[in-house]
Scaffold this motif. Structure first.
Motif, PDB file in Angstrom:
ATOM      1  N   GLY A  77     -12.654  37.886  57.258  1.00 43.78           N
ATOM      2  CA  GLY A  77     -12.932  39.244  57.709  1.00 43.78           C
ATOM      3  C   GLY A  77     -13.672  40.075  56.675  1.00 43.78           C
ATOM      4  N   PHE A  78     -14.654  40.819  57.135  1.00 43.69           N
ATOM      5  CA  PHE A  78     -15.380  41.727  56.248  1.00 43.69           C
ATOM      6  C   PHE A  78     -14.484  42.850  55.743  1.00 43.69           C
ATOM      7  CE2 PHE A  78     -18.754  40.171  59.226  1.00 43.69           C
ATOM      8  CZ  PHE A  78     -19.403  39.362  58.303  1.00 43.69           C
ATOM      9  N   ALA A  79     -13.436  43.165  56.497  1.00 44.68           N
ATOM     10  CA  ALA A  79     -12.547  44.256  56.091  1.00 44.68           C
ATOM     11  C   ALA A  79     -11.936  44.009  54.720  1.00 44.68           C
ATOM     12  CB  ALA A  79     -11.440  44.437  57.129  1.00 44.68           C
ATOM     13  N   GLY A  80     -11.612  42.761  54.409  1.00 42.05           N
ATOM     14  CA  GLY A  80     -11.089  42.434  53.091  1.00 42.05           C
ATOM     15  C   GLY A  80     -12.176  42.048  52.108  1.00 42.05           C
ATOM     16  N   GLY A  81     -13.190  41.339  52.595  1.00 39.33           N
ATOM     17  CA  GLY A  81     -14.255  40.892  51.706  1.00 39.33           C
ATOM     18  C   GLY A  81     -15.073  42.033  51.137  1.00 39.33           C
ATOM     19  N   HIS A  82     -15.276  43.075  51.932  1.00 47.69           N
ATOM     20  CA  HIS A  82     -16.091  44.202  51.470  1.00 47.69           C
ATOM     21  C   HIS A  82     -15.454  44.926  50.279  1.00 47.69           C
ATOM     22  CE1 HIS A  82     -17.987  48.363  52.419  1.00 47.69           C
ATOM     23  NE2 HIS A  82     -18.723  47.710  51.541  1.00 47.69           N
ATOM     24  N   PRO A  83     -14.204  45.384  50.370  1.00 52.08           N
ATOM     25  CA  PRO A  83     -13.638  46.057  49.200  1.00 52.08           C
ATOM     26  C   PRO A  83     -13.475  45.134  48.001  1.00 52.08           C
ATOM     27  CG  PRO A  83     -11.972  45.791  50.916  1.00 52.08           C
ATOM     28  CD  PRO A  83     -13.288  45.453  51.527  1.00 52.08           C
ATOM     29  N   LEU A  84     -13.237  43.832  48.245  1.00 51.25           N
ATOM     30  CA  LEU A  84     -13.125  42.927  47.104  1.00 51.25           C
ATOM     31  C   LEU A  84     -14.460  42.833  46.369  1.00 51.25           C
ATOM     32  CD1 LEU A  84     -11.167  41.157  45.567  1.00 51.25           C
ATOM     33  CD2 LEU A  84     -11.798  39.247  47.059  1.00 51.25           C
TER      34      LEU A  84
ATOM     35  N   GLN B 213     -15.929  44.710  62.704  1.00 53.45           N
ATOM     36  CA  GLN B 213     -17.358  44.606  62.408  1.00 53.45           C
ATOM     37  C   GLN B 213     -17.890  43.190  62.588  1.00 53.45           C
ATOM     38  OE1 GLN B 213     -18.721  47.624  59.353  1.00 53.45           O
ATOM     39  NE2 GLN B 213     -16.662  47.212  58.598  1.00 53.45           N
ATOM     40  N   ARG B 214     -17.335  42.507  63.604  1.00 48.92           N
ATOM     41  CA  ARG B 214     -17.846  41.194  63.973  1.00 48.92           C
ATOM     42  C   ARG B 214     -18.839  41.328  65.123  1.00 48.92           C
ATOM     43  NH1 ARG B 214     -12.768  39.293  61.928  1.00 48.92           N
ATOM     44  NH2 ARG B 214     -13.033  37.276  60.854  1.00 48.92           N
ATOM     45  N   SER B 215     -19.584  40.280  65.357  1.00 52.94           N
ATOM     46  CA  SER B 215     -20.572  40.285  66.428  1.00 52.94           C
ATOM     47  C   SER B 215     -19.897  40.074  67.781  1.00 52.94           C
ATOM     48  CB  SER B 215     -21.602  39.184  66.187  1.00 52.94           C
ATOM     49  OG  SER B 215     -20.982  37.904  66.230  1.00 52.94           O
ATOM     50  N   GLY B 216     -20.630  40.379  68.835  1.00 53.60           N
ATOM     51  CA  GLY B 216     -20.184  40.080  70.191  1.00 53.60           C
ATOM     52  C   GLY B 216     -19.418  41.177  70.879  1.00 53.60           C
ATOM     53  N   GLU B 217     -19.201  42.320  70.225  1.00 52.15           N
ATOM     54  CA  GLU B 217     -18.399  43.367  70.862  1.00 52.15           C
ATOM     55  C   GLU B 217     -19.130  43.963  72.059  1.00 52.15           C
ATOM     56  OE1 GLU B 217     -20.976  45.676  68.028  1.00 52.15           O
ATOM     57  OE2 GLU B 217     -20.037  43.710  68.108  1.00 52.15           O
ATOM     58  N   ALA B 218     -20.444  44.136  71.960  1.00 57.20           N
ATOM     59  CA  ALA B 218     -21.180  44.758  73.065  1.00 57.20           C
ATOM     60  C   ALA B 218     -21.184  43.860  74.297  1.00 57.20           C
ATOM     61  CB  ALA B 218     -22.606  45.069  72.627  1.00 57.20           C
ATOM     62  N   GLU B 219     -21.372  42.564  74.087  1.00 60.16           N
ATOM     63  CA  GLU B 219     -21.387  41.638  75.222  1.00 60.16           C
ATOM     64  C   GLU B 219     -20.042  41.629  75.941  1.00 60.16           C
ATOM     65  OE1 GLU B 219     -24.364  40.235  72.171  1.00 60.16           O
ATOM     66  OE2 GLU B 219     -22.315  41.016  72.158  1.00 60.16           O
ATOM     67  N   ARG B 220     -18.969  41.620  75.196  1.00 55.81           N
ATOM     68  CA  ARG B 220     -17.643  41.611  75.811  1.00 55.81           C
ATOM     69  C   ARG B 220     -17.345  42.926  76.517  1.00 55.81           C
ATOM     70  NH1 ARG B 220     -17.898  38.007  72.012  1.00 55.81           N
ATOM     71  NH2 ARG B 220     -16.566  36.134  72.010  1.00 55.81           N
ATOM     72  N   LEU B 221     -17.757  44.021  75.907  1.00 56.13           N
ATOM     73  CA  LEU B 221     -17.511  45.313  76.537  1.00 56.13           C
ATOM     74  C   LEU B 221     -18.339  45.456  77.823  1.00 56.13           C
ATOM     75  CD1 LEU B 221     -15.999  47.970  76.366  1.00 56.13           C
ATOM     76  CD2 LEU B 221     -17.854  48.864  74.948  1.00 56.13           C
ATOM     77  N   ALA B 222     -19.573  44.971  77.801  1.00 60.46           N
ATOM     78  CA  ALA B 222     -20.398  45.014  79.008  1.00 60.46           C
ATOM     79  C   ALA B 222     -19.746  44.230  80.144  1.00 60.46           C
ATOM     80  CB  ALA B 222     -21.793  44.476  78.714  1.00 60.46           C
ATOM     81  N   GLU B 223     -19.131  43.100  79.799  1.00 59.64           N
ATOM     82  CA  GLU B 223     -18.451  42.303  80.821  1.00 59.64           C
ATOM     83  C   GLU B 223     -17.203  43.018  81.330  1.00 59.64           C
ATOM     84  OE1 GLU B 223     -17.804  39.155  83.454  1.00 59.64           O
ATOM     85  OE2 GLU B 223     -19.568  39.861  82.348  1.00 59.64           O
ATOM     86  N   VAL B 224     -16.520  43.739  80.454  1.00 65.78           N
ATOM     87  CA  VAL B 224     -15.339  44.503  80.858  1.00 65.78           C
ATOM     88  C   VAL B 224     -15.709  45.515  81.930  1.00 65.78           C
ATOM     89  CG1 VAL B 224     -13.732  46.285  80.076  1.00 65.78           C
ATOM     90  CG2 VAL B 224     -13.998  44.198  78.743  1.00 65.78           C
TER      91      VAL B 224
ATOM     92  N   GLY C 142      -9.518  44.194  74.783  1.00 67.78           N
ATOM     93  CA  GLY C 142      -8.884  44.079  73.476  1.00 67.78           C
ATOM     94  C   GLY C 142      -9.742  43.292  72.499  1.00 67.78           C
ATOM     95  N   GLU C 143     -10.360  42.210  72.975  1.00 64.01           N
ATOM     96  CA  GLU C 143     -11.223  41.419  72.101  1.00 64.01           C
ATOM     97  C   GLU C 143     -12.459  42.210  71.698  1.00 64.01           C
ATOM     98  OE1 GLU C 143     -12.792  38.136  69.971  1.00 64.01           O
ATOM     99  OE2 GLU C 143     -10.780  38.753  70.559  1.00 64.01           O
ATOM    100  N   ALA C 144     -13.036  42.975  72.644  1.00 69.01           N
ATOM    101  CA  ALA C 144     -14.194  43.804  72.307  1.00 69.01           C
ATOM    102  C   ALA C 144     -13.823  44.850  71.253  1.00 69.01           C
ATOM    103  CB  ALA C 144     -14.738  44.489  73.558  1.00 69.01           C
ATOM    104  N   LEU C 145     -12.658  45.491  71.438  1.00 74.59           N
ATOM    105  CA  LEU C 145     -12.212  46.484  70.459  1.00 74.59           C
ATOM    106  C   LEU C 145     -11.982  45.858  69.101  1.00 74.59           C
ATOM    107  CD1 LEU C 145      -9.566  48.980  71.887  1.00 74.59           C
ATOM    108  CD2 LEU C 145     -11.933  49.407  71.265  1.00 74.59           C
ATOM    109  N   ARG C 146     -11.345  44.708  69.095  1.00 75.25           N
ATOM    110  CA  ARG C 146     -11.055  44.038  67.831  1.00 75.25           C
ATOM    111  C   ARG C 146     -12.349  43.697  67.090  1.00 75.25           C
ATOM    112  NH1 ARG C 146      -7.991  44.134  63.903  1.00 75.25           N
ATOM    113  NH2 ARG C 146      -6.158  44.108  65.246  1.00 75.25           N
ATOM    114  N   ARG C 147     -13.340  43.204  67.809  1.00 78.79           N
ATOM    115  CA  ARG C 147     -14.602  42.863  67.163  1.00 78.79           C
ATOM    116  C   ARG C 147     -15.315  44.117  66.664  1.00 78.79           C
ATOM    117  NH1 ARG C 147     -16.793  37.797  67.669  1.00 78.79           N
ATOM    118  NH2 ARG C 147     -15.378  36.294  68.630  1.00 78.79           N
ATOM    119  N   PHE C 148     -15.275  45.197  67.422  1.00 75.71           N
ATOM    120  CA  PHE C 148     -15.856  46.462  66.987  1.00 75.71           C
ATOM    121  C   PHE C 148     -15.144  46.965  65.733  1.00 75.71           C
ATOM    122  CE2 PHE C 148     -15.870  51.223  67.536  1.00 75.71           C
ATOM    123  CZ  PHE C 148     -17.209  51.410  67.243  1.00 75.71           C
TER     124      PHE C 148
END
Length: 434
Positions: free
Chosen positions: A189-196, A31-42, A22-28
């Motif tokens: 979060g970039f999700a809000g900062g980007h459109p703003l 668009q935050r960092s660390g999603e690949a590392e968490r998914l690899a551990e999963v 869930g944390e890996a998905l959330r980061r993906f």
């Protein structure tokens, strides 16, 4: 016991692994960092988790160097997928890995039809619609997003995605409202900062845009590759205010990664700086220069939006021969719209960098509307309008340049466009001799 992902879909993984997935998905998703590392551990802890491996294959198919797409797909197809949506997700990812984005588009659209709560599936489906150069498909992507929003709880990334649609359609008040709600839920979060950032740009409020953006960026994920795109937004504000030094100071930090962002944001910013005389034509403050990123894509591009930025990259180097070769190659490209759009753009830019601005205008004018349909945002596509305006001025077609500048000024105020308009009225002398 049934375990679920962050959006309530059942997943066939060990219960203790589910939070990490869930944390890996959330980061993906965010668009935050660390999603690949968490998914690899999963997948290390639960090697039979089919959707975990398929998610890794999906990341690889979109450019991640952390996973091997074929190896992950093999593990996914040998793993556990007890639920229909999981089997659909694995099958759709197989199509993407084997057939590419366009061969798999129909499969992902069908997957989203069946499982609108799958946010990763929605993102892939919407992305293919936004990047296939069909002018009717932006509205379809927005419809799919809204269907997903109806099926899941309020989500900052979905709110930000919808805000991006609204700003692109010119609904700036609504875009601002959605972006702010996203930031209320996820302040960094970039999700809000980007459109703003886009709202500030599209309203011409560049001074306040920079005053908000720079300190806000300091609060965000410093390792996230997407952060570089927001640096690019800051550079656009600086350019609009006439601050070439401020734009160039941000240039090395644009894009975030060679795999995607820098190839797009880097040439786009540098070409704008060259058009405005902040950097001599054909030169690049970076070493190695950004045009080197175009070399692996001379023979094939994944989608046309990347392709237009390959052409800009070659233009920043003043590489007319490379542009003509690219135009020739692009006639055989199979990405939607590529063979139709890229040859003319590349040949027009070749004429521009050789100083034949009249020829550049004749080539680029028939593409004027089509270049608004290559994907990305209005702010990203505006570089092609800028190019045509400067070509018109240098070809002494001042009335046509002035008409386009006035349309922009009617939409938003801008010191740079006001100066350019004044110069077209006076015969373009300051532009011709910056």
């Amino acid at each position: 016991m049934t375990v679920t992902d962050p959006w309530g879909l059942p997943i066939s993984c060990a219960a203790e692994v589910a939070p990490m997935y869930g944390e890996a998905l959330r980061r993906f998703h965010d668009q935050r960092s660390g999603e690949a590392e968490r998914l690899a551990e999963v997948v290390r802890q639960d090697p039979g988790f089919a959707v975990g491996h398929a998610t890794a294959a999906l990341m690889a198919a979109f450019g991640s160097e952390d996973f091997d797409a074929q190896a992950e797909m093999k593990a996914a197809e040998e793993g556990r997928a007890d639920h229909d949506w999981e089997r659909s997700f694995v099958a759709a990812t197989r199509h993407l890995v084997d057939e590419g984005m366009w061969g798999a588009q129909g499969r992902w659209l069908a997957h989203h039809d069946a499982y609108p709560a799958d946010l990763v599936g929605m993102t892939v489906a919407a992305f293919t619609l936004l990047m296939d150069t069909d002018p009717e498909h932006e509205a379809e992507a927005k419809r799919r997003l809204e269907r997903t929003m109806d099926t899941v709880e309020e989500d900052p990334a979905l709110l930000g995605f919808l805000a991006m649609f609204e700003q692109d359609f010119g609904n700036l008040d609504r875009a601002h409202e959605l972006a702010q709600r996203s930031l209320d839920l996820d302040p960094t979060g970039f999700a809000g900062g980007h459109p703003l950032s886009h709202v500030y740009f599209e309203t011409g409020d560049h001074q306040n845009g920079l005053a908000w953006l720079d300190p806000w960026l300091a609060t965000t994920d410093s390792e996230a590759t997407f952060k570089g795109h927001l640096v690019w937004h800051g550079a656009l504000h600086a350019l609009a205010l006439g601050d070439g030094e401020g734009a160039l100071a941000r240039y090395p930090h644009c894009g975030g990664s060679n795999a995607g962002g820098m190839l797009i944001d880097g040439p786009s910013l540098l070409w704008r700086c060259q058009l405005l005389g902040h950097v001599p034509s054909g030169t690049d403050p970076l070493d190695p220069r950004v045009s080197t990123l175009a070399a692996p894509l001379m023979d094939k591009v994944p989608f046309t939006f990347v392709g237009v930025h390959v052409a800009l990259a070659l233009a920043t180097a003043g590489d007319a021969d490379g542009l003509r070769q690219y135009a020739h190659n692009a006639r055989g490209f199979d990405a939607p719209g590529a063979a139709e759009i890229l040859p003319g753009l590349a040949n027009g830019l070749a004429a521009y960098v050789e100083g034949d601005h009249a020829r550049a205008v004749e080539i680029l004018l028939p593409l004027e509307q089509r270049l608004w349909q290559v994907g990305g945002s209005r702010a990203q596509r505006e570089v092609f309008e800028d190019t045509l305006i400067h070509a018109l001025i240098r070809a002494q077609r001042y009335d046509e340049a002035a008409t386009r500048l006035q349309v922009r000024l009617d939409r938003r105020e801008g010191p740079l466009d006001q100066r350019l308009l004044a110069e077209t009225v006076s015969g373009g002398h300051a532009i011709l001799d910056p």
